[in-house]
Design an enzyme around this catalytic site. Structure first.
Site, PDB file in Angstrom:
ATOM      1  N   GLU A   1      55.151  31.744  34.095  1.00 42.39           N
ATOM      2  CA  GLU A   1      54.911  32.755  33.055  1.00 42.39           C
ATOM      3  C   GLU A   1      53.581  32.486  32.366  1.00 42.39           C
ATOM      4  OE1 GLU A   1      57.230  34.873  29.874  1.00 42.39           O
ATOM      5  OE2 GLU A   1      58.677  33.388  30.619  1.00 42.39           O
TER       6      GLU A   1
ATOM      7  N   ASP B   1      42.904  31.532  36.717  1.00 42.24           N
ATOM      8  CA  ASP B   1      43.283  32.692  35.918  1.00 42.24           C
ATOM      9  C   ASP B   1      42.024  33.504  35.696  1.00 42.24           C
ATOM     10  OD1 ASP B   1      45.809  33.764  34.677  1.00 42.24           O
ATOM     11  OD2 ASP B   1      44.359  34.100  33.076  1.00 42.24           O
TER      12      ASP B   1
ATOM     13  N   THR C   1      48.629  29.709  43.131  1.00 40.50           N
ATOM     14  CA  THR C   1      48.531  31.170  43.033  1.00 40.50           C
ATOM     15  C   THR C   1      49.483  31.826  44.012  1.00 40.50           C
ATOM     16  OG1 THR C   1      47.069  33.091  43.130  1.00 40.50           O
ATOM     17  CG2 THR C   1      46.618  31.344  44.707  1.00 40.50           C
TER      18      THR C   1
ATOM     19  N   LYS D   1      43.234  36.128  46.202  1.00 38.00           N
ATOM     20  CA  LYS D   1      42.648  34.848  45.772  1.00 38.00           C
ATOM     21  C   LYS D   1      42.810  33.798  46.867  1.00 38.00           C
ATOM     22  CE  LYS D   1      43.853  35.022  40.814  1.00 38.00           C
ATOM     23  NZ  LYS D   1      44.640  34.314  39.773  1.00 38.00           N
TER      24      LYS D   1
ATOM     25  N   ALA E   1      47.468  36.967  47.148  1.00 43.74           N
ATOM     26  CA  ALA E   1      46.963  36.816  48.521  1.00 43.74           C
ATOM     27  C   ALA E   1      45.440  36.980  48.576  1.00 43.74           C
ATOM     28  CB  ALA E   1      47.634  37.831  49.438  1.00 43.74           C
TER      29      ALA E   1
ATOM     30  N   HIS F   1      32.492  35.342  40.376  1.00 44.51           N
ATOM     31  CA  HIS F   1      32.952  34.527  39.248  1.00 44.51           C
ATOM     32  C   HIS F   1      33.742  33.309  39.745  1.00 44.51           C
ATOM     33  CE1 HIS F   1      35.499  37.701  40.568  1.00 44.51           C
ATOM     34  NE2 HIS F   1      36.556  37.315  39.897  1.00 44.51           N
ATOM     35  N   ARG F   2      34.554  33.527  40.782  1.00 41.24           N
ATOM     36  CA  ARG F   2      35.384  32.456  41.351  1.00 41.24           C
ATOM     37  C   ARG F   2      34.494  31.413  42.026  1.00 41.24           C
ATOM     38  NH1 ARG F   2      38.602  35.811  43.018  1.00 41.24           N
ATOM     39  NH2 ARG F   2      39.907  35.535  41.199  1.00 41.24           N
TER      40      ARG F   2
ATOM     41  N   TYR G   1      40.135  44.865  41.265  1.00 46.78           N
ATOM     42  CA  TYR G   1      39.254  45.930  40.786  1.00 46.78           C
ATOM     43  C   TYR G   1      37.951  45.990  41.588  1.00 46.78           C
ATOM     44  CZ  TYR G   1      42.345  45.783  36.677  1.00 46.78           C
ATOM     45  OH  TYR G   1      43.428  45.821  35.832  1.00 46.78           O
TER      46      TYR G   1
HETATM   47  O1  LIG Z   1      38.529  43.026  41.638  1.00 42.53           O
HETATM   48  C1  LIG Z   1      38.840  41.882  41.382  1.00 42.53           C
HETATM   49  N1  LIG Z   1      38.174  40.876  41.982  1.00 42.53           N
HETATM   50  C2  LIG Z   1      38.378  39.595  41.714  1.00 42.53           C
HETATM   51  O2  LIG Z   1      37.740  38.707  42.296  1.00 42.53           O
HETATM   52  C3  LIG Z   1      39.375  39.336  40.745  1.00 42.53           C
HETATM   53  N2  LIG Z   1      39.828  38.213  40.221  1.00 42.53           N
HETATM   54  C4  LIG Z   1      40.793  38.571  39.371  1.00 42.53           C
HETATM   55  N3  LIG Z   1      40.938  39.904  39.339  1.00 42.53           N
HETATM   56  C5  LIG Z   1      41.903  40.700  38.563  1.00 42.53           C
HETATM   57  O3  LIG Z   1      42.528  39.864  37.633  1.00 42.53           O
HETATM   58  C6  LIG Z   1      43.882  39.613  38.010  1.00 42.53           C
HETATM   59  C7  LIG Z   1      44.155  38.143  37.937  1.00 42.53           C
HETATM   60  O4  LIG Z   1      45.305  37.853  37.193  1.00 42.53           O
HETATM   61  P1  LIG Z   1      45.897  36.389  37.343  1.00 42.53           P
HETATM   62  O5  LIG Z   1      44.775  35.407  37.223  1.00 42.53           O
HETATM   63  O6  LIG Z   1      47.057  36.220  36.480  1.00 42.53           O
HETATM   64  O7  LIG Z   1      46.342  36.353  38.866  1.00 42.53           O
HETATM   65  P2  LIG Z   1      47.604  36.979  39.590  1.00 42.53           P
HETATM   66  O8  LIG Z   1      48.700  37.239  38.598  1.00 42.53           O
HETATM   67  O9  LIG Z   1      47.147  38.121  40.413  1.00 42.53           O
HETATM   68  O10 LIG Z   1      48.027  35.781  40.559  1.00 42.53           O
HETATM   69  P3  LIG Z   1      48.371  34.245  40.128  1.00 42.53           P
HETATM   70  O11 LIG Z   1      47.175  33.438  40.524  1.00 42.53           O
HETATM   71  O12 LIG Z   1      48.608  34.229  38.645  1.00 42.53           O
HETATM   72  O13 LIG Z   1      49.570  33.895  40.934  1.00 42.53           O
HETATM   73  C8  LIG Z   1      43.994  40.070  39.455  1.00 42.53           C
HETATM   74  O14 LIG Z   1      45.301  40.450  39.803  1.00 42.53           O
HETATM   75  C9  LIG Z   1      43.009  41.212  39.475  1.00 42.53           C
HETATM   76  O15 LIG Z   1      43.581  42.364  38.923  1.00 42.53           O
HETATM   77  C10 LIG Z   1      40.064  40.389  40.178  1.00 42.53           C
HETATM   78  N4  LIG Z   1      39.829  41.650  40.505  1.00 42.53           N
HETATM   79 MG   LIG Z   2      49.111  35.843  37.205  1.00 40.73          MG
END
Ligand SMILES: O=c1[nH]c(=O)c2ncn([C@@H]3O[C@H](COP(=O)(O)OP(=O)(O)OP(=O)(O)O)[C@@H](O)[C@H]3O)c2[nH]1
Ligand SMILES: [Mg+2]
Length: 203
Positions: free
Chosen positions: A41, A70, A8, A13, A11, A181-182, A155
């Protein structure tokens, strides 16, 4: 301490994984430690497909076991949106504030009894020579009418956690790490981790 790689660049996460893996005795490395690694991608049509894409791409490059996340927010009144497009809902720049403002605007006229939503997290684990595996976790709640709290990311300020009656961003990091959820997905993955790690050593 053993090391685990999370594919990932987010930051928020990364911090949550550090907190959740520490008690298990693992040091977390993420792609933020490898800034030159290109962003994978996300061409999948489900959280699971995207998690596998990220885990397998990075696992092949590092020749190591890798976990990817994800995740996103699914809102009933918006037919499941922003869903897999949560990070970029208001544009390519992945701006949390703009994403929340867009949701709040779209939900302006949605009555209080129709604001159900849930966070979804798919975790994929990939290792050299092994098929990737996924697990998932959800967290139920409601979309608030304004932002609340300063913790978390994404969010979190507009998501009321059903079981806590508080915004996710009002929960302390250690509280979010219990109910999110994580966290739920990671609990499932935890059972699978030892065998994956021992396999990794042989790979
Ligand atoms: O309020 C939130 N609390 C959470 O706990 C949470 N977990 C996910 N999200 C949303 O969903 C997207 C993930 O998209 P995503 O899985 O593609 O990750 P990302 O693109 O940010 O980073 P990467 O892991 O892909 O590098 C994130 O950016 C957030 O907008 C969250 N929002
Ligand atoms: Mg992503």
């Amino acid at each position: 301490m053993q090391e685990v790689i999370i594919a990932t660049k987010n930051a928020g996460k990364a911090k949550e994984f550090e907190r959740m893996f520490k008690p298990l005795g693992y040091e977390v490395k993420t792609l933020l430690d490898y800034p030159d690694f290109p962003e994978v991608e996300e061409t999948g049509t489900t959280f699971e497909e995207n998690a596998i894409l990220k885990a397998e791409t990075v696992s092949k490059a590092f020749k190591r076991m890798v976990i990817a996340d994800d995740s996103g927010l699914m809102i009933d009144a918006l037919e499941g949106r922003p869903g897999i497009y949560s990070a970029r809902y208001a544009g390519e720049e992945k701006d949390d504030q703009k994403n929340m403002d867009k949701v709040l605007k779209e939900m302006e006229n949605t009555p209080d009894n129709s604001r159900q939503a849930r966070f979804y997290c798919a975790l994929a684990i990939a290792a050299p020579g092994k098929e990737a595996l996924t697990v998932a976790g959800t967290c139920e709640g409601f979309i608030l009418r304004e932002k609340r709290g300063a913790h978390g990311f994404g969010y979190d300020p507009i998501f009321l956690v059903e079981e806590k009656r508080k915004a996710m961003a009002e929960l302390k990091p250690e509280e979010k790490s219990q109910i999110s959820h994580r966290a739920k997905a990671l609990n499932k993955l935890e059972e699978l981790l030892p065998s994956y790690l021992s396999g990794d050593e042989k790979a």
